[in-house]
Design a protein around this motif. Structure first.
Motif, PDB file in Angstrom:
ATOM      1  N   ASP A  51       0.841  -1.186   0.000  1.00 15.59           N
ATOM      2  CA  ASP A  51       0.000   0.000   0.000  1.00 15.59           C
ATOM      3  C   ASP A  51       0.882   1.245   0.000  1.00 15.59           C
ATOM      4  N   TYR A  52       0.253   2.377  -0.305  1.00 12.95           N
ATOM      5  CA  TYR A  52       0.973   3.647  -0.314  1.00 12.95           C
ATOM      6  C   TYR A  52       1.669   3.902   1.027  1.00 12.95           C
ATOM      7  N   GLU A  53       1.028   3.517   2.111  1.00  9.94           N
ATOM      8  CA  GLU A  53       1.581   3.756   3.447  1.00  9.94           C
ATOM      9  C   GLU A  53       2.794   2.863   3.732  1.00  9.94           C
ATOM     10  N   ASP A  54       2.904   1.735   3.052  1.00 15.62           N
ATOM     11  CA  ASP A  54       4.028   0.822   3.293  1.00 15.62           C
ATOM     12  C   ASP A  54       5.370   1.410   2.843  1.00 15.62           C
ATOM     13  N   LEU A  55       5.361   2.189   1.758  1.00 14.58           N
ATOM     14  CA  LEU A  55       6.629   2.668   1.198  1.00 14.58           C
ATOM     15  C   LEU A  55       7.414   3.558   2.164  1.00 14.58           C
TER      16      LEU A  55
END
Length: 64
Positions: A24-28
């Protein structure tokens, strides 16, 4: 399991910081800022990810 698949799954596991089975976007940002991993490892992870995305996006393989 092939070497490429093993590397890809390992990279996926490093980036999927939420452990939900998706990147997800938050993982990066979390993968980049993970205090439990060395700075060089974080940089290598992100470089591998970005390179992989660029190669996958180049469907006509015209980059050098």
């Amino acid at each position: 399991m092939g070497a490429y698949r093993t590397r890809a799954l390992h990279l996926f596991d490093l980036i999927d910081t939420s452990r939900n089975g998706y990147i997800d976007y938050e993982d990066l940002p979390r993968a980049a800022d993970d205090p439990g991993s060395a700075q060089a490892q974080r940089a290598r992870i992100l470089k591998m990810f970005i390179t992989g995305v660029a190669k996958a996006a180049d469907s006509n393989v015209d980059t050098g």
